[in-house]
Design an enzyme around this catalytic site. Structure first.
Site, PDB file in Angstrom:
ATOM      1  N   HIS A  46       0.832  -1.209   0.000  1.00 54.09           N
ATOM      2  CA  HIS A  46       0.000   0.000   0.000  1.00 54.09           C
ATOM      3  C   HIS A  46       0.868   1.261   0.000  1.00 54.09           C
ATOM      4  O   HIS A  46       0.478   2.297   0.540  1.00 54.09           O
ATOM      5  CB  HIS A  46      -0.986  -0.006   1.172  1.00 54.09           C
ATOM      6  N   SER A  79     -11.061 -17.541 -24.534  1.00 50.43           N
ATOM      7  CA  SER A  79     -10.200 -17.950 -23.422  1.00 50.43           C
ATOM      8  C   SER A  79     -10.165 -19.471 -23.349  1.00 50.43           C
ATOM      9  O   SER A  79     -11.131 -20.134 -23.695  1.00 50.43           O
ATOM     10  CB  SER A  79     -10.772 -17.378 -22.125  1.00 50.43           C
ATOM     11  N   GLU A 171      -6.582  -0.484 -16.070  1.00 50.95           N
ATOM     12  CA  GLU A 171      -7.157  -0.955 -14.809  1.00 50.95           C
ATOM     13  C   GLU A 171      -7.876   0.208 -14.090  1.00 50.95           C
ATOM     14  O   GLU A 171      -8.973   0.051 -13.571  1.00 50.95           O
ATOM     15  CB  GLU A 171      -6.021  -1.509 -13.936  1.00 50.95           C
ATOM     16  N   ASP A 183       2.029  -3.836  -9.780  1.00 47.07           N
ATOM     17  CA  ASP A 183       1.783  -5.157 -10.377  1.00 47.07           C
ATOM     18  C   ASP A 183       2.172  -5.179 -11.852  1.00 47.07           C
ATOM     19  O   ASP A 183       2.853  -6.099 -12.327  1.00 47.07           O
ATOM     20  CB  ASP A 183       0.301  -5.542 -10.246  1.00 47.07           C
TER      21      ASP A 183
HETATM   22  C1  GLA Z   1      -2.990  -4.299  -5.079  1.00 51.45           C
HETATM   23  C2  GLA Z   1      -2.761  -3.208  -6.137  1.00 51.45           C
HETATM   24  C3  GLA Z   1      -1.316  -2.684  -6.071  1.00 51.45           C
HETATM   25  C4  GLA Z   1      -0.928  -2.307  -4.650  1.00 51.45           C
HETATM   26  C5  GLA Z   1      -1.276  -3.438  -3.678  1.00 51.45           C
HETATM   27  C6  GLA Z   1      -1.023  -3.050  -2.256  1.00 51.45           C
HETATM   28  O1  GLA Z   1      -2.251  -5.422  -5.407  1.00 51.45           O
HETATM   29  O2  GLA Z   1      -3.007  -3.723  -7.415  1.00 51.45           O
HETATM   30  O3  GLA Z   1      -1.187  -1.574  -6.948  1.00 51.45           O
HETATM   31  O4  GLA Z   1      -1.526  -1.104  -4.265  1.00 51.45           O
HETATM   32  O5  GLA Z   1      -2.633  -3.822  -3.795  1.00 51.45           O
HETATM   33  O6  GLA Z   1       0.325  -2.862  -2.036  1.00 51.45           O
END
Ligand code: GLA
Length: 396
Positions: A46, A79, A171, A183
């Protein structure tokens, strides 16, 4: 038995071959195939949307997208795992999520079009091997693999960090989840043998090597509480409230990343208790992440493990995004041989824990934690033995 998700060259070859055979049956023709991995975050949770530091690694679990061009302006999407045949007009793509599994692909196509990039009509077949709903970024993997596939047919060349940014926008704006960059970035840029220490403001990163005799043992709690999306957005708003407060004391503060620990401590009594707790987590987690990268680089696994434990406690008590099952999984690991440290990983409210475990103890660790977790919760977890792998690319 634990599942091995470690070295993946052989598995990719297998997935590549099966996918091409299925593709030929469905659409005909020989497709190009793109792969993008899921991720596990070692520390720095976070912090990405607070312009701070994170330390994720790409995993052996990947999403695959096979693609050929079409002579018209249609995007056909299928898919291997999910039913349904979707077809979209490239010049009339939806602007928001439709609720179908193909959203992650369409979202990426839609953002590419909005940015004015030329796209060719295409047939796409998706194959997802990242566990879904486990907090290992199955959606980011699909987005990145789709972006590489779609871009391969056009004239636009984007760098991998640009691809990551684009997928984050898909996203945020199409799917409607206000996630940070972590991510998608590590899915693009991950490296075998280590985690990335990523500065989410500048997108500069450094490689933090994970010793070869250490396994990343990922324990899937098999729960995902409904709170996840709503609470994620609430946390973001709470952080923004914290920034507005601290900006009054120092107009140079743009994000929680800029708040020094001393300033945070000086104002412990002035902020609403919840807002202070959220800020305290983020500010200290940033420092922990920098310390963790230094510890890993120096090969100090005991320090690294302790920082992971502190991170979990902070996520549990200050950021309040853990849950009973994740706490049980973390507690269950504590006295097991070969264990250095563990914590919840990802957004929280379920999903997985990540544990640093000496390789020779990893199988036993997996067996024991499974038993302990099952006894305490009645739920049988999945345990994956993983190592850090390369980021996205084309398979041939
Ligand atoms: C999810 C979100 C990331 C990040 C995490 C917490 O995975 O996709 O961008 O904020 O939560 O670290």
């Amino acid at each position: 038995m634990a599942e091995f998700a470690g070295d993946s060259r052989q598995r990719h070859t297998l997935d590549f071959t099966t996918l091409r055979v299925h593709f030929e049956k469905i659409f005909g023709g020989k497709p190009r195939v793109f792969r993008a991995p899921g991720r596990v975050n070692l520390i720095g949770e976070h912090t990405d949307y607070n312009e701070g530091f994170v330390m994720p690694a790409a995993l052996g679990f990947s999403a695959y997208v096979a693609i050929t061009s079409r002579p018209n302006r249609k995007l056909a999407i299928r898919s291997q795992e999910f039913p349904g045949e979707y077809e979209f007009d490239l010049d009339n793509l939806p602007a928001k999520r439709t609720g179908a599994w193909c959203d992650y692909v369409v979202g990426v196509a839609s953002v590419l079009r909005l940015r004015g990039y030329e796209l060719a009509g295409a047939n796409l077949l998706l194959h997802g091997k990242v566990p879904i709903g486990a907090g290992l970024s199955s959606s980011a993997a699909i987005e990145v693999a789709s972006a590489l596939a779609l871009l391969s047919l056009g004239k636009t060349e984007l760098s991998l960090p640009e691809v990551a940014r684009l997928c984050q926008q898909a996203e945020n704006n199409f799917v409607g989840a206000r996630v940070g960059i972590m991510d998608q970035f590590v899915s693009c840029m991950g490296k075998t043998g280590g985690a990335l220490l990523l500065d989410c403001r500048s997108l500069e990163f450094k490689f933090a090597p994970i010793p070869a005799d250490i396994q990343l043992v990922i324990c899937n709690s098999m729960v995902k509480h409904d709170l996840a999306t709503g609470a994620y957005n609430t946390r973001r708003e709470e952080c923004e409230e914290g920034v507005r407060y601290f900006t009054k004391w120092n107009p140079g503060i743009r994000a929680l990343r800029d708040v020094p620990i001393e300033l945070l401590d000086q104002h412990a009594k002035d902020l609403p208790a919840t807002i202070w707790k959220r800020c305290a987590h983020v500010v200290r987690e940033n420092q922990r992440t920098l310390d963790a990268a230094a510890a890993l680089t120096a090969g100090d696994l005991v320090r690294m493990g302790n920082l992971m434990q502190e991170s979990h406690e902070s996520l549990r008590d200050l950021y309040e995004v853990s849950c009973r099952e994740l706490d049980i999984m973390v507690d269950s690991a504590q006295d097991l041989p070969g264990f250095y440290g563990g914590r919840m990983t990802g957004g929280g409210f379920g999903g997985c824990t990540v544990n640093l475990v000496r390789e020779k103890n990893a199988e036993d660790f997996a067996a024991q934690i499974r038993e302990r977790y099952r006894t305490a919760t009645g739920i049988t977890p999945l345990v994956y033995l993983c190592s850090a792998q390369d980021g996205a690319g084309e398979l041939s």
